[in-house]
Design a protein around this motif. Structure first.
Motif, PDB file in Angstrom:
ATOM      1  N   GLN A 126       0.828  -1.210   0.000  1.00 50.38           N
ATOM      2  CA  GLN A 126       0.000   0.000   0.000  1.00 50.38           C
ATOM      3  C   GLN A 126       0.864   1.264   0.000  1.00 50.38           C
ATOM      4  OE1 GLN A 126      -2.659  -1.474   3.355  1.00 50.38           O
ATOM      5  NE2 GLN A 126      -4.161  -0.320   2.122  1.00 50.38           N
ATOM      6  N   LEU A 127       1.997   1.198   0.679  1.00 49.92           N
ATOM      7  CA  LEU A 127       2.914   2.337   0.651  1.00 49.92           C
ATOM      8  C   LEU A 127       3.451   2.575  -0.757  1.00 49.92           C
ATOM      9  CD1 LEU A 127       5.032   1.901   3.924  1.00 49.92           C
ATOM     10  CD2 LEU A 127       3.401   3.724   3.430  1.00 49.92           C
ATOM     11  N   LEU A 128       3.829   1.492  -1.437  1.00 50.79           N
ATOM     12  CA  LEU A 128       4.349   1.619  -2.797  1.00 50.79           C
ATOM     13  C   LEU A 128       3.286   2.165  -3.747  1.00 50.79           C
ATOM     14  CD1 LEU A 128       6.444  -1.670  -3.124  1.00 50.79           C
ATOM     15  CD2 LEU A 128       7.329   0.671  -3.072  1.00 50.79           C
ATOM     16  N   ALA A 129       2.024   1.760  -3.510  1.00 51.08           N
ATOM     17  CA  ALA A 129       0.962   2.181  -4.412  1.00 51.08           C
ATOM     18  C   ALA A 129       0.394   3.548  -4.064  1.00 51.08           C
ATOM     19  CB  ALA A 129      -0.161   1.149  -4.405  1.00 51.08           C
ATOM     20  N   SER A 130       0.734   4.074  -2.881  1.00 49.81           N
ATOM     21  CA  SER A 130       0.173   5.365  -2.474  1.00 49.81           C
ATOM     22  C   SER A 130       0.736   6.468  -3.355  1.00 49.81           C
ATOM     23  CB  SER A 130       0.507   5.650  -1.001  1.00 49.81           C
ATOM     24  OG  SER A 130       1.896   5.739  -0.824  1.00 49.81           O
ATOM     25  N   GLY A 131      -0.157   7.267  -3.914  1.00 49.38           N
ATOM     26  CA  GLY A 131       0.250   8.365  -4.791  1.00 49.38           C
ATOM     27  C   GLY A 131      -0.219   9.684  -4.239  1.00 49.38           C
ATOM     28  N   SER A 160      -3.252  10.922  -4.707  1.00 49.57           N
ATOM     29  CA  SER A 160      -4.699  10.941  -4.433  1.00 49.57           C
ATOM     30  C   SER A 160      -4.957  10.743  -2.946  1.00 49.57           C
ATOM     31  CB  SER A 160      -5.400   9.849  -5.242  1.00 49.57           C
ATOM     32  OG  SER A 160      -4.945   8.578  -4.851  1.00 49.57           O
ATOM     33  N   ARG A 161      -6.033  11.330  -2.478  1.00 51.56           N
ATOM     34  CA  ARG A 161      -6.380  11.265  -1.055  1.00 51.56           C
ATOM     35  C   ARG A 161      -6.785   9.858  -0.640  1.00 51.56           C
ATOM     36  NH1 ARG A 161      -7.951  15.267   2.530  1.00 51.56           N
ATOM     37  NH2 ARG A 161      -9.199  14.575   4.296  1.00 51.56           N
ATOM     38  N   ASP A 162      -7.513   9.144  -1.532  1.00 43.91           N
ATOM     39  CA  ASP A 162      -8.029   7.820  -1.172  1.00 43.91           C
ATOM     40  C   ASP A 162      -6.905   6.811  -0.980  1.00 43.91           C
ATOM     41  OD1 ASP A 162     -10.536   8.899  -1.327  1.00 43.91           O
ATOM     42  OD2 ASP A 162     -10.890   8.231  -3.417  1.00 43.91           O
ATOM     43  N   SER A 163      -5.814   6.974  -1.723  1.00 42.37           N
ATOM     44  CA  SER A 163      -4.725   5.999  -1.646  1.00 42.37           C
ATOM     45  C   SER A 163      -3.968   6.086  -0.334  1.00 42.37           C
ATOM     46  CB  SER A 163      -3.756   6.201  -2.814  1.00 42.37           C
ATOM     47  OG  SER A 163      -3.174   7.504  -2.745  1.00 42.37           O
ATOM     48  N   LYS A 164      -4.211   7.147   0.476  1.00 46.13           N
ATOM     49  CA  LYS A 164      -3.504   7.302   1.744  1.00 46.13           C
ATOM     50  C   LYS A 164      -4.431   7.181   2.943  1.00 46.13           C
ATOM     51  CE  LYS A 164       0.203  10.183  -0.132  1.00 46.13           C
ATOM     52  NZ  LYS A 164       0.972  11.439   0.014  1.00 46.13           N
ATOM     53  N   GLU A 165      -5.632   6.669   2.718  1.00 35.96           N
ATOM     54  CA  GLU A 165      -6.582   6.522   3.825  1.00 35.96           C
ATOM     55  C   GLU A 165      -6.069   5.549   4.878  1.00 35.96           C
ATOM     56  OE1 GLU A 165      -9.394   7.963   4.758  1.00 35.96           O
ATOM     57  OE2 GLU A 165      -9.102   9.442   3.165  1.00 35.96           O
ATOM     58  N   PHE A 166      -5.312   4.544   4.446  1.00 37.21           N
ATOM     59  CA  PHE A 166      -4.846   3.531   5.401  1.00 37.21           C
ATOM     60  C   PHE A 166      -3.854   4.123   6.413  1.00 37.21           C
ATOM     61  CE2 PHE A 166      -1.588   3.681   2.246  1.00 37.21           C
ATOM     62  CZ  PHE A 166      -0.413   3.298   2.855  1.00 37.21           C
ATOM     63  N   LEU A 167      -3.229   5.293   6.076  1.00 35.98           N
ATOM     64  CA  LEU A 167      -2.281   5.922   6.988  1.00 35.98           C
ATOM     65  C   LEU A 167      -2.968   6.654   8.122  1.00 35.98           C
ATOM     66  CD1 LEU A 167       0.328   7.375   4.446  1.00 35.98           C
ATOM     67  CD2 LEU A 167       0.561   5.348   5.883  1.00 35.98           C
ATOM     68  N   LYS A 168      -4.319   6.763   8.068  1.00 35.34           N
ATOM     69  CA  LYS A 168      -5.052   7.401   9.154  1.00 35.34           C
ATOM     70  C   LYS A 168      -5.301   6.432  10.308  1.00 35.34           C
ATOM     71  CE  LYS A 168      -7.291  10.844   6.219  1.00 35.34           C
ATOM     72  NZ  LYS A 168      -6.479  11.933   6.790  1.00 35.34           N
ATOM     73  N   GLN A 169      -4.917   5.172  10.128  1.00 33.61           N
ATOM     74  CA  GLN A 169      -5.045   4.181  11.194  1.00 33.61           C
ATOM     75  C   GLN A 169      -3.759   4.132  12.006  1.00 33.61           C
ATOM     76  OE1 GLN A 169      -6.976   0.345   9.898  1.00 33.61           O
ATOM     77  NE2 GLN A 169      -6.465   1.162   7.862  1.00 33.61           N
ATOM     78  N   SER A 170      -3.892   3.618  13.235  1.00 35.74           N
ATOM     79  CA  SER A 170      -2.703   3.359  14.033  1.00 35.74           C
ATOM     80  C   SER A 170      -2.164   1.983  13.681  1.00 35.74           C
ATOM     81  CB  SER A 170      -3.044   3.426  15.522  1.00 35.74           C
ATOM     82  OG  SER A 170      -3.944   2.384  15.868  1.00 35.74           O
ATOM     83  N   ALA A 171      -0.940   1.700  14.083  1.00 36.83           N
ATOM     84  CA  ALA A 171      -0.338   0.401  13.803  1.00 36.83           C
ATOM     85  C   ALA A 171      -1.127  -0.722  14.480  1.00 36.83           C
ATOM     86  CB  ALA A 171       1.115   0.389  14.265  1.00 36.83           C
ATOM     87  N   ALA A 172      -1.592  -0.462  15.700  1.00 42.03           N
ATOM     88  CA  ALA A 172      -2.353  -1.490  16.420  1.00 42.03           C
ATOM     89  C   ALA A 172      -3.673  -1.784  15.712  1.00 42.03           C
ATOM     90  CB  ALA A 172      -2.602  -1.042  17.849  1.00 42.03           C
ATOM     91  N   ASN A 173      -4.399  -0.736  15.276  1.00 46.39           N
ATOM     92  CA  ASN A 173      -5.669  -0.947  14.585  1.00 46.39           C
ATOM     93  C   ASN A 173      -5.470  -1.584  13.220  1.00 46.39           C
ATOM     94  OD1 ASN A 173      -7.228   0.057  16.648  1.00 46.39           O
ATOM     95  ND2 ASN A 173      -7.213   2.160  15.867  1.00 46.39           N
TER      96      ASN A 173
END
Length: 433
Positions: free
Chosen positions: A104-109, A111-124
């Motif tokens: 997901q990091l490699l594919a993140s560009g 766009s806002r949607d491609s970085k939604e997963f970074l709004k989570q914590s590592a535990a979640n």
């Protein structure tokens, strides 16, 4: 390359923020670090991620996020760790949530949607991870997809590859066991290998003393012997460069006296000086004889000074007697038109300093020639009287040896025997025979 104490604490505190969203961790990290040190911090994270036992699972996710997002403001091709992310995504021994996170990091560009997963914590992220919604492409596919972004490996020599690594596994920990897991510490009969506090202290110490180069070999080689010096061979010189500073005592000195002397010399070349001006100039040259070298009197200007101010000319030539250019002044004095003032200057010089004999001989010859070549009888008679008095003074003061010029002077006296002074000089020469 080692991290400072503040950088070490900052990096480790970010890695332990399992309950804080990835984007907040990265933002705080980038705001607190010095941009000139980002490459050093990235290299430290790279070394920690190479060994799976160094960081816990959630810490590894945070380290991947920081390492990737540090270069997110630049083109992806500028990230030097793309190869690390591809290797981590293709590592089948790693946890699937880690591989999916890296993909997901490699594919993140942008766009806002491609970085939604970074709004989570590592535990979640680990807790809510669903492997069924993720696809894991092969290494060939990833290399083909990111071929223009993977940096070629830097050249590593054999000696560098054989250097001792920064991180060495504990031989007491069995292969396949996780020394960080509670299960390992609680095995019956097993001693805890690395407690939580010990682990934190060891990791902080490693970060503070981390060096990407590792510990290289110490190649101790004897100094090669020097070849003997052959005949005719140039010898290498090592000049001594221990120079000493010499203080210039003339710096910031009062130059008003020098300016006054130059001004008076300039006036003396144009016409006779007043008695007060002559006295001022003579006093200035007497108090500081070195001013004569800076008074602006060139050899070609000497005839003007002799005709206008003969006393000043005598004083200047006396001070210049040891100058390397004194021969030029004498040459000009010999070749200038003979006059009362020039003979006065030469006569005073003969009683003041020791003049070269050749100069005196040439000057006498020039005086005799001038008397013979002049057409005006009145001026000729006057000039002959001056020359006779001048020669009589030189002979009386033993400045010249009569034997050197006896024939020439005797012929001069006979030629002008109608003049009383010439007759007197001739009689004096007879007494010296």
């Amino acid at each position: 390359m080692a991290l400072s104490f503040e950088e070490t604490n900052l990096l480790y505190s970010q890695l332990r923020s399992e309950q804080i969203p990835f984007d907040e961790i990265v933002t705080e990290f980038l705001n607190k670090i010095n941009r000139s040190r980002s490459s050093t911090l990235s290299a430290s994270l790279f070394l920690l991620l190479q060994n799976k036992k160094m960081l816990k699972s959630m810490e590894r996710l945070i380290a991947f996020a920081i390492l990737y997002q540090t270069y997110s403001s630049q083109p992806t091709s500028a990230n030097p760790y793309v190869a690390l992310f591809i290797n981590a995504a293709c590592d089948e021994d790693a946890e699937k949530y880690e591989r999916a996170f890296v993909l997901q990091l490699l594919a993140s560009g942008s766009s806002r949607d491609s970085k939604e997963f970074l709004k989570q914590s590592a535990a979640n992220y680990i807790k809510l991870f669903d492997p069924s919604v993720h696809a894991f492409p092969s290494r060939e596919q990833l290399l083909h997809q990111y071929s223009d972004k993977v940096h070629p490996e830097a050249h590593n020599s054999i000696l560098q590859n054989e250097s001792l690594k920064n991180i060495v596994p504990d031989p007491d920990v069995p292969r396949g066991c996780d020394a960080n897991s509670p299960e390992f510490d609680l095995q019956p009969g097993a001693q805890p290998k690395l407690g939580s506090g010990d682990r934190d202290e060891a990791l902080i110490g490693l970060l503070a003393n981390l060096s990407p180069e590792g510990i290289g070999h110490q190649w101790i080689r004897p100094q090669p012997p020097r070849l003997p010096i052959q005949d005719g061979e140039l010898v290498w010189l090592n000049p001594d460069s221990n120079y000493e500073l010499v203080w210039d005592h003339g710096m910031c000195a009062d130059t008003s006296k020098g300016a006054a002397v130059r001004d008076l010399i300039a006036k003396a070349l144009k016409g006779p000086l007043a008695p007060a001006q002559q006295e001022q100039l003579l006093v200035g040259l007497t108090n500081d004889p070195k001013l004569v070298y800076h008074c602006g009197l060139a050899p070609r200007k000497l005839p003007e000074l002799v005709e206008n101010n003969p006393l000043i000319a005598v004083e200047v030539l006396t001070k210049l007697i040891y100058s390397p250019e004194i021969a030029d002044y004498f040459t000009v004095l010999v070749n200038m038109d003979m006059s009362l003032h020039s003979m006065e200057v030469v006569n005073r010089l003969t009683t003041t300093v020791e003049l070269p004999k050749e100069f005196v001989r040439m000057y006498i010859t020039n005086c005799i020639s001038s008397c013979e070549n002049i057409k005006d009888k009145y001026m000729q008679n006057r000039l002959v009287r001056l020359v006779c008095v001048f020669l009589h003074s030189l002979i009386r003061n033993r400045i010249i040896d009569v034997k050197d010029l006896f024939i020439e002077v005797q012929a001069f006296c006979i030629e002008f025997s109608r003049i009383r002074e010439a007759v007197c000089l001739f009689r004096h020469l007879k007494t010296l025979e």
